[in-house]
Enzyme design. Structure first.
Site, short mmCIF file in Angstrom:
data_model
loop_
_atom_site.label_atom_id
_atom_site.label_comp_id
_atom_site.label_asym_id
_atom_site.label_seq_id
_atom_site.Cartn_x
_atom_site.Cartn_y
_atom_site.Cartn_z
N SER A 37 -6.41 -21.52 0.25
CA SER A 37 -7.60 -21.69 -0.81
C SER A 37 -7.79 -20.00 -1.46
O SER A 37 -8.48 -20.32 -2.45
CB SER A 37 -8.97 -21.76 -0.23
OG SER A 37 -9.15 -20.77 1.49
N HIS A 170 -29.17 -44.66 -34.75
CA HIS A 170 -27.99 -45.98 -34.62
C HIS A 170 -27.33 -44.78 -35.77
O HIS A 170 -25.86 -45.96 -36.43
CB HIS A 170 -28.36 -47.18 -35.06
CG HIS A 170 -29.76 -47.96 -34.75
ND1 HIS A 170 -29.30 -48.90 -33.40
CD2 HIS A 170 -30.76 -47.98 -34.34
CE1 HIS A 170 -30.22 -49.53 -32.89
NE2 HIS A 170 -31.43 -48.47 -33.66
N SER A 291 -5.15 -25.15 -40.12
CA SER A 291 -3.82 -26.35 -39.66
C SER A 291 -3.15 -25.72 -39.83
O SER A 291 -2.64 -25.39 -40.61
CB SER A 291 -4.60 -28.08 -39.99
OG SER A 291 -3.24 -28.39 -40.81
N LYS A 297 -7.44 -26.97 -44.62
CA LYS A 297 -8.35 -27.71 -43.58
C LYS A 297 -8.98 -26.26 -42.41
O LYS A 297 -8.65 -25.39 -42.63
CB LYS A 297 -7.74 -28.12 -42.63
CG LYS A 297 -7.04 -30.04 -42.64
CD LYS A 297 -7.36 -31.48 -41.93
CE LYS A 297 -7.80 -30.85 -40.61
NZ LYS A 297 -8.26 -32.15 -40.24
N GLU A 304 -15.02 -28.97 -30.77
CA GLU A 304 -14.41 -30.40 -30.01
C GLU A 304 -14.77 -29.81 -28.08
O GLU A 304 -14.36 -30.44 -27.59
CB GLU A 304 -13.46 -31.02 -30.64
CG GLU A 304 -13.93 -30.56 -32.48
CD GLU A 304 -12.35 -30.67 -33.01
OE1 GLU A 304 -12.31 -29.56 -33.83
OE2 GLU A 304 -11.36 -31.85 -33.16
N TYR A 331 -18.21 -29.22 10.16
CA TYR A 331 -16.78 -28.88 9.21
C TYR A 331 -15.39 -29.71 9.25
O TYR A 331 -15.51 -29.96 10.27
CB TYR A 331 -16.25 -27.38 9.38
CG TYR A 331 -15.90 -27.14 8.69
CD1 TYR A 331 -16.28 -26.54 7.62
CD2 TYR A 331 -13.92 -26.76 8.66
CE1 TYR A 331 -14.96 -26.47 6.83
CE2 TYR A 331 -13.53 -26.51 7.81
CZ TYR A 331 -13.89 -26.09 6.93
OH TYR A 331 -12.62 -26.05 5.54
N GLN A 336 -13.14 -27.38 2.55
CA GLN A 336 -12.40 -26.46 0.74
C GLN A 336 -12.19 -27.13 -0.26
O GLN A 336 -12.53 -25.99 -0.94
CB GLN A 336 -11.06 -26.07 2.03
CG GLN A 336 -10.04 -24.96 1.24
CD GLN A 336 -9.54 -24.05 2.10
OE1 GLN A 336 -9.33 -23.73 3.04
NE2 GLN A 336 -7.81 -24.74 1.87
N1 ARG Z 1 -10.98 -21.98 3.24
C1 ARG Z 1 -12.00 -22.15 3.85
C2 ARG Z 1 -12.94 -23.47 3.71
O1 ARG Z 1 -13.17 -22.91 2.09
C3 ARG Z 1 -12.85 -21.69 5.23
C4 ARG Z 1 -13.83 -22.78 6.36
C5 ARG Z 1 -12.43 -22.02 7.13
N2 ARG Z 1 -12.71 -22.87 8.80
C6 ARG Z 1 -12.40 -23.74 9.87
N3 ARG Z 1 -12.71 -23.88 10.33
N4 ARG Z 1 -10.35 -23.51 8.94
O2 ARG Z 1 -13.26 -24.00 3.83
#
Ligand code: ARG
Length: 476
Positions: A37, A170, A291, A297, A304, A331, A336
């Site tokens: 991550s 409307h 454009s 334009k 937008e 968890y 993540q």
């Molecule tokens: N990168 C993980 C997340 O964003 C951190 C927590 C990881 N915990 C674990 N038990 N693998 O959730």
């Protein structure tokens, strides 16, 4: 946690240097890729480091690590913060996330003491803490940006408190309003948006730190101390809730999505009003583009894109709701997926807010066209009906009917109401006098709307001033 430091483990086997003790080999390349991550959670580095510093100070105070180790840890973390801040830090995907990237670098910098930092905590409480802190900071930013947006709107509203434009229902001519009144409607919406963010911030400001993996810890930690140092209101009371809950993400994204929808509505109006066929508003070169093929334009791209970015905000809110809906406690790695879209969504919202504030400052109404447009479509018909009620004591329903017939006659002759000869009106309602012409102009129409919250220029001026005072006081 592997006993060996990052350096010490190198070359022995390819398993993760932070948790690979029971692993004989490293992950498949695809596993490494889906599991990491760091590509997005590096955004949390300041919060991660602040939380680690608080944790280290607490561990030392409680006698769980030595004061000397805590000092080294804090010093090392400060170094890492400046390395990341200056772009010198090398993030490694094999270290998965921000937590392990920081800890591994800490080990390189200070050696064995680094390995003591993770005592009595887990990445589960760590990430929940970091993300709450990060969200709290983003809400502060968005709150301030919404204030700037309101300021720009209120300034322009004051300038155009008496500028008449068509009011629509409307998207048909309904009744004349003033441009200032229209702008102040968005100031009001933005204020509720700010309050929603503020509410979310109050509710998210409790500390998960010390909940550890899910059950708490046997070490004599002081969660109140870390909560205080990180300026949380206090520690979360239930360790399972602390590591499992992401309603703070849902709530903030919901506030953000609503804000974005409000911006998008105004952006849509900018797009319509700047089209040459409508021509009520112009944006300068600063907020338009040309454009590549059509030299004439001037496209309202920024508006937008503000309109379009709403898709990301709604998407992110939808995503976190879907990610969480089937998750048992505590968890799960699914969680993540709470970050990438959230980070993108909130930075898209910040950019949209900046763009809208810029466009509000930049936009110039074509007051002549606005006024002309305000009179189109028999927009003062309600004023005629009200005159019949007031002057002839006619019931409103009957006045509505009579006015309808007069409008039909004017339309048949191709005339605006104020040009229809009195004789024609008298044929429909004999008691009408020439006084009626006094209420048929668009200026008289807006001036008469003096009810609380109405569009009369005096009302609008007073409201715009109130907002400007209020916003200035806020800045203190
Ligand atoms: N990168 C993980 C997340 O964003 C951190 C927590 C990881 N915990 C674990 N038990 N693998 O959730």
């Amino acid at each position: 946690m592997a006993k060996k430091t990052a350096k010490g483990n190198k070359g022995k086997n390819k398993s993760n240097q932070m948790w690979g003790g029971r692993f004989a080999s490293g992950p498949d390349a695809i596993m490494a890729k889906i599991n990491a991550s760091i590509d997005f959670d590096w955004h949390l580095y300041r919060q991660d480091i602040a939380a680690s510093k608080a944790h280290a100070a607490m561990l030392a105070k409680q006698g769980i690590i030595t004061a000397d180790d805590a000092r080294k840890i804090v010093h090392g973390l400060d170094t890492i913060q400046s390395e990341i801040g200056s772009g010198k830090f090398k993030f490694k995907r094999e270290l998965e996330d921000i937590h392990m990237n920081v800890e591994s670098r800490l080990a390189e910098l200070i050696g064995e003491a680094a390995g003591r930092l993770h005592t009595a905590r887990s990445r589960n409480d760590q990430v929940a803490t970091d993300f709450r802190l990060w969200m709290r900071d983003r809400i502060d930013d968005l709150h301030a940006m919404l204030g700037d947006y309101q300021q720009a709107l209120a300034e322009k509203a004051l300038l155009h408190a008496g500028t008449v434009m068509p009011g629509f229902t409307h998207l048909q001519s309904a009744q004349p309003v003033t441009f200032g009144h229209h702008l102040l409607a968005y100031v009001e919406m933005a204020q509720r948006d700010r309050n929603r963010f503020f509410d979310a911030q109050v509710r998210l400001n409790d500390s998960p730190l010390g909940a550890a993996a899910l059950a708490g810890t046997s070490f004599p930690i002081d969660r109140h101390m870390t909560a205080k140092q990180l300026e949380f209101d206090g520690p979360m009371r239930n360790s399972l809730d602390a590591v499992s809950s992401r309603d703070f993400v849902m709530e903030t994204l919901s506030a953000a999505a609503i804000t974005s929808v409000h911006l998008s509505r105004f952006a849509e109006e900018i797009v319509i009003w700047t089209s040459p066929q409508v021509g009520m508003l112009t944006l300068s070169d600063k907020f338009t583009s040309g454009s590549s093929i059509m030299p004439q334009k001037r496209n309202p791209d920024a508006a937008e894109l503000v309109r379009a970015k709403t898709g990301r905000l709604i998407g992110a809110l939808n995503s976190i709701l879907v990610v969480m809906k089937g998750l048992p406690l505590a968890y799960q790695k699914d969680m993540q997926e709470d970050k990438e879209q959230t980070i993108d969504a909130l930075s898209s919202l910040a950019l949209s807010l900046d763009a809208m504030t810029g466009m509000v400052r930049d936009m110039e109404p074509d007051t002549g066209r606005m006024k002309a447009a305000a009179g189109l479509g028999y927009a003062t018909a309600t004023d005629l009906a009200d005159w019949l009620v007031r002057t002839l004591k006619m019931p409103f329903r009957e006045a509505h009917h009579v006015t309808g017939r007069i409008v039909a006659k004017a339309s048949e002759l191709g005339l605006p109401l104020e040009k229809l000869p009195l004789a024609d009106m008298k044929k429909i309602e004999s008691r009408i006098t020439k006084d009626v012409f006094g209420v048929l102009s668009v200026e008289r129409s807006v001036k008469s709307r003096t009810s609380f919250g109405g569009t009369a220029p005096n009302n609008v001026r007073a409201q715009a001033k109130k907002w400007l005072n209020r916003l200035e006081n806020e800045r203190g």
